[in-house]
Motif scaffolding. Structure first.
Motif, PDB file in Angstrom:
ATOM      1  N   ASN A  86      -4.923  -0.011   4.273  1.00  0.00           N
ATOM      2  CA  ASN A  86      -5.301   0.812   3.119  1.00  0.00           C
ATOM      3  C   ASN A  86      -6.146   1.968   3.651  1.00  0.00           C
ATOM      4  O   ASN A  86      -7.307   1.795   4.001  1.00  0.00           O
TER       5      ASN A  86
ATOM      6  N   ARG B  61       0.796  -1.216   0.000  1.00  0.00           N
ATOM      7  CA  ARG B  61       0.000   0.000   0.000  1.00  0.00           C
ATOM      8  C   ARG B  61       0.838   1.280   0.000  1.00  0.00           C
ATOM      9  O   ARG B  61       1.959   1.316   0.511  1.00  0.00           O
TER      10      ARG B  61
ATOM     11  N   LYS C 234     -10.763  -1.157   4.298  1.00  0.00           N
ATOM     12  CA  LYS C 234     -10.166   0.168   4.394  1.00  0.00           C
ATOM     13  C   LYS C 234     -10.036   0.572   5.862  1.00  0.00           C
ATOM     14  O   LYS C 234     -10.765   0.093   6.731  1.00  0.00           O
TER      15      LYS C 234
ATOM     16  N   LEU D  42      -8.305   5.371   3.819  1.00  0.00           N
ATOM     17  CA  LEU D  42      -9.293   6.016   2.965  1.00  0.00           C
ATOM     18  C   LEU D  42     -10.066   7.068   3.757  1.00  0.00           C
ATOM     19  O   LEU D  42     -10.439   6.840   4.907  1.00  0.00           O
TER      20      LEU D  42
ATOM     21  N   THR E 257     -10.417   3.911   7.997  1.00  0.00           N
ATOM     22  CA  THR E 257     -10.926   5.276   7.952  1.00  0.00           C
ATOM     23  C   THR E 257     -10.678   5.969   9.289  1.00  0.00           C
ATOM     24  O   THR E 257     -10.350   5.320  10.290  1.00  0.00           O
TER      25      THR E 257
ATOM     26  N   SER F 129      -5.645  -5.000   4.499  1.00  0.00           N
ATOM     27  CA  SER F 129      -6.536  -4.648   3.393  1.00  0.00           C
ATOM     28  C   SER F 129      -7.009  -5.867   2.621  1.00  0.00           C
ATOM     29  O   SER F 129      -7.480  -5.737   1.490  1.00  0.00           O
TER      30      SER F 129
END
Length: 551
Positions: free
Chosen positions: A298, A172, A247, A300, A249, A242
């Protein structure tokens, strides 16, 4: 004994006198009166940038500045090294680099099934696996680092996690994508001369977010066993991988993790005994390799406090990244946030600088980051630009004025480039005038446009300084006169560069009419009726308009 990033003097720095030193994070304010620390002094600029960001995050967690007045107290009277040591000590539990279990900026799992790789894989500009496989590492060679001393290994690890580029399937990028742009306020304390001087503490403290940036972050005095700390330091708990397109957050963790994110699953290899650092040549404890697997976190939906953002219709807010080639003040509009969203810390500085204005001289902004082409680092950008009061109520008019001035320079650059191409390659049209041949590439001759940005750079910076002085003194800019001055400057510089580039005296034998036509067209473009004047929203004088209408 574990190498702890809070307790060890692992940070190479430069003091105001020019002397080098190695300090702990709590020594940022050591000898502040007689010989302060002015900058980190790692052998790579990307390490200096990333570790500075780490220090900012560390300081946020430890000190949590309140409003501008509370922040100003520690700017006017910086905390002592003893005060900082006491504040940072509460966070030391999370920062062992080579501990038996938990390791800072490394994966919670031991990754024992992974195949050991060269320690050079930590470097942002190291050749990737496909490059090595295809024997294509022509300029950035493999095997440059067999081992790194622990300070350099820590700096390289923090840098990779902070700026991580694309690394292949499941490896990532950083929270802000590969090679993000960082913008930091760089205040200068008044000194014996007008220029003043910077200190590393001032740079860190000026860019430390206020407490309301993340009110949910645990307090420093919270017990080290608290599960809440794993939401700040991801290496304290199993990785939120991931796999299955999961994701991470801001709602999953805390906003403070922006400074400590770990998109890459990495464990460093620490051999027993001592080794030789490939960078410093010193003998001592080293990291000799790394274990890594894919599908790390990952991220986001994040907005990092140290980066400017732009609004994308499909993807929402996206962080800015450096572009290829030279930078100029045309880039400042985006970095200042004139069009979209400036970095949070730039907006904070609007109010903070009012509380310490008597202590600081000319202040500025530093923008830096990698220009990445997927996995390839093409260049490192590091630019100093002036600070401009464009973020608060007082700056609304300045925001539009600076937009117009930069837009006018862009029009001048376009006109110069087009006119030079017409002068050199233009084809006569039956109806009169000249056109560019269809075979001429659209990106031909970028040099004239680059030259106009360079030749007016000093004047632009001086103009911004004038605007800052006007605002600081409580006045407003005389916009009409400033715009007229700028148009005259653009016209003078553009016509001069045209003459230097085309060499009218030397080329008139080939097609004098074409050359003169191109220069005449350029002059019109820089007149009060031209595109640059329109960008500045300057109106022609009434007498000039009436004559034109009569004609």
């Amino acid at each position: 004994m574990a190498f702890n990033l809070i307790d060890e003097p692992w940070l190479p720095v430069r003091r105001l006198s020019g002397l080098g030193d190695s300090i702990r994070p709590s020594d940022l304010t050591s000898r502040f009166v007689d010989d302060p620390v002015i900058a980190l002094n790692f052998p790579r600029p990307d390490w200096n940038g990333a570790v500075t960001e780490w220090l900012i995050g560390l300081t946020f967690l430890a000190l949590r500045p309140g409003d501008s007045d509370q922040w100003a107290e520690r700017f006017c009277e910086p905390p002592t090294p003893e005060d900082l040591a006491g504040a940072f000590a509460h966070l030391a539990f999370a920062f062992d680099l080579n501990g038996e279990a938990v390791r800072a900026f490394q994966d919670f799992d031991a990754l024992e099934s992974a195949e050991p790789k060269s320690i050079s894989g930590l470097l942002m500009d190291a050749p990737g696996e496909n490059t090595l496989k295809n024997n294509a590492d022509l300029f950035i060679k493999r095997g440059r680092a067999e081992a790194l001393g622990l300070p350099f290994a820590a700096a390289a690890l923090i840098t990779l996690q902070t700026y991580a580029p694309s690394g292949g399937a499941g490896h990532r990028t950083s929270m802000r994508g590969g090679g993000p742009l960082t913008t930091l306020v760089t205040p200068r304390r008044r000194g014996a001369d007008d220029a003043g001087f910077q200190t590393l503490w001032d740079r860190v403290w000026a860019n430390t977010p206020s407490a309301d940036f993340d009110p949910s972050a645990p307090e420093p005095q919270t017990a080290a066993s608290s599960a809440d700390w794993a939401k700040v330091f991801p290496w304290l708990a199993p990785t939120l991988t991931s796999l299955n397109d999961r994701k991470v957050t801001p709602e999953d963790v805390t906003l403070a993790q922006a400074f400590f994110a770990c998109p890459r699953r990495i464990r460093l290899v620490f051999p027993t005994g001592e080794g030789v650092c490939a960078v410093s040549g010193a003998t001592g404890p080293v990291a000799s390799g790394l274990l890594t697997i894919n599908y790390g976190a990952n991220y986001l939906g994040w907005t990092h406090p140290l980066s400017p953002y732009r609004q994308d219709k499909k993807s929402g807010m996206l962080p800015l990244h450096p572009h290829a080639g030279a930078s100029d003040y045309g880039d400042f509009a985006a970095w200042w946030g004139l069009e979209d969203e400036p970095a949070l810390v730039l907006r904070l500085w609007e109010e903070r600088r009012k509380t310490v204005r008597g202590l600081i001289g000319p202040d500025g902004i530093e923008a830096f980051g990698f220009d990445m082409d997927n996995m390839k680092a093409r260049q490192w950008l590091e630019v100093r630009l002036p600070w401009a009061p464009v973020y608060g109520v007082a700056g609304r008019d300045l925001r539009e004025l600076l937009r117009q001035i930069i837009a006018a320079s862009d029009e001048a650059a376009r006109s110069l480039r087009y006119s030079v191409k017409v002068a050199l390659f233009g084809q006569r049209q039956q109806a009169g005038g000249y056109r560019l041949p269809d075979t001429l590439p659209r990106d031909a001759l970028p040099e004239p446009a680059e030259q106009i940005w360079r030749s007016t750079d000093g004047a632009f910076r001086t103009l911004v300084d004038r605007l800052v002085e006007m605002v600081d003194s409580g006045g407003g800019p005389e916009t009409s006169e400033l715009k007229s001055e700028w148009l005259r400057l653009l016209r003078r510089e553009t016509l001069s560069l045209f003459g230097e580039t085309v060499d009218l005296d030397g080329l008139t034998d080939s097609n004098p009419h074409r050359l003169l036509s191109a220069r005449e067209g350029l002059g019109k473009g820089l007149s009060i009726y031209g595109a640059a004047a329109k960008a500045l929203q300057l109106s022609p004088p009434a007498t000039a308009r009436s004559k034109k209408e009569t004609a």
